[in-house]
Design an enzyme around this catalytic site. Structure first.
Site, short mmCIF file in Angstrom:
data_model
loop_
_atom_site.label_atom_id
_atom_site.label_comp_id
_atom_site.label_asym_id
_atom_site.label_seq_id
_atom_site.Cartn_x
_atom_site.Cartn_y
_atom_site.Cartn_z
CE1 TYR A 1 -3.84 2.52 0.86
CE2 TYR A 1 -2.23 3.45 2.39
CZ TYR A 1 -3.53 3.31 1.59
OH TYR A 1 -4.23 4.31 1.79
CE LYS B 1 -3.45 4.69 -1.65
NZ LYS B 1 -4.75 5.28 -2.75
#
Length: 264
Positions: free
Chosen positions: A169, A173
């Protein structure tokens, strides 16, 4: 502060969470034409929007942001319905397993990047191609052919906490912020404004369901200088700001809304 937004909004991940409340915030500031996109039905969002703003026009589109053809088709459908896209929010994303690199499988890592990074790029590419075909809504130097906001995360700036090992994740990002900056440079001279929003912990149903005393999320909340997680409407209002003329000189910005988490 009123931003007086006029035009058409295209919102992915609109069925719940940040996408849902971003739609409410955009409508509060004047947007009345929406393409709401999600893998799941956006029934709750649509019902609430129509309740608050009876004059709103909505096109609901089922969308998997890993599907290039479906993305291109959704943009075409939106333009066919409303004539243009003024405000795009590329918000659809997944969290994935909380695993460090030694434990995560390649397929899981790739799935998270496919949705969170490639999906944003595919949506942004289709939106840019459309926005290049349309004129600015006014002659003001603050006006653009279109505005794009990509949902990144505070974890686009920092590494995850030791007790939140969200390796994939976090990687995805960081990439969203890089993508935002690269395209912002390329397309600002052509009249397209692109920025990223980097929320901290937000009171989504998933987060709140895991906020019991002593839980991982409760321990993370305690670290936030503001001593709370964000309300979803606070993040939605940030989206409206980034799309407004109030942020007209912000190009390639990564607006952090994290209660002070990343400045410690």
């Amino acid at each position: 502060m009123a931003f007086a937004l006029k035009g058409v909004a295209y919102v992915t991940g609109a069925g719940s969470g940040i996408g849902q409340f971003a739609a409410y915030s955009l409508a509060k500031q004047g947007v009345r034409q929406f393409a709401l996109l999600d893998r799941n039905p956006s029934t709750a969002t649509i019902t609430e929007l129509k309740k608050r703003y009876p004059d709103v026009s909505i096109k609901e589109i089922e969308l998997d942001v890993s599907n290039e053809g479906a993305i291109n088709d959704s943009v075409e459908q939106t333009v066919k319905e409303f004539g243009r896209i003024d405000y795009a929010l590329n918000n659809a994303g997944i969290g994935g397993a909380l695993e460090t690199t030694d434990k995560i499988e390649l397929s899981d890592f790739q799935r998270i990047l496919t949705v969170n990074t490639t999906g944003v790029w595919l949506c942004q590419r289709a939106q840019i191609r459309q926005m290049l075909k349309q004129e600015k809504r006014s002659d003001s130097e603050r006006s653009y052919r279109g505005s794009i906001v990509n949902t990144a995360s505070m974890y686009g700036f920092i590494g995850p906490s030791l007790n939140v090992p969200s390796t994939a994740y976090t990687t995805s990002k960081h990439a969203v912020i890089g993508l935002t900056r690269a395209d912002a440079i390329a397309f600002a001279p052509k009249g397209i404004k692109i920025n990223a929003l980097c929320p901290g912990y937000v009171a989504t149903p998933l987060v709140m369901s895991s906020m019991s005393a002593g839980s991982v999320m409760d321990n993370e909340r305690i670290k936030v200088p503001a001593q709370r997680v964000a309300n979803m409407d606070e993040i939605g209002d940030c989206v409206a700001f980034l799309h407004s003329e109030a942020s007209s000189y912000m190009i390639g910005a990564a607006l952090v809304a994290d209660g002070g988490f990343t400045i410690q």
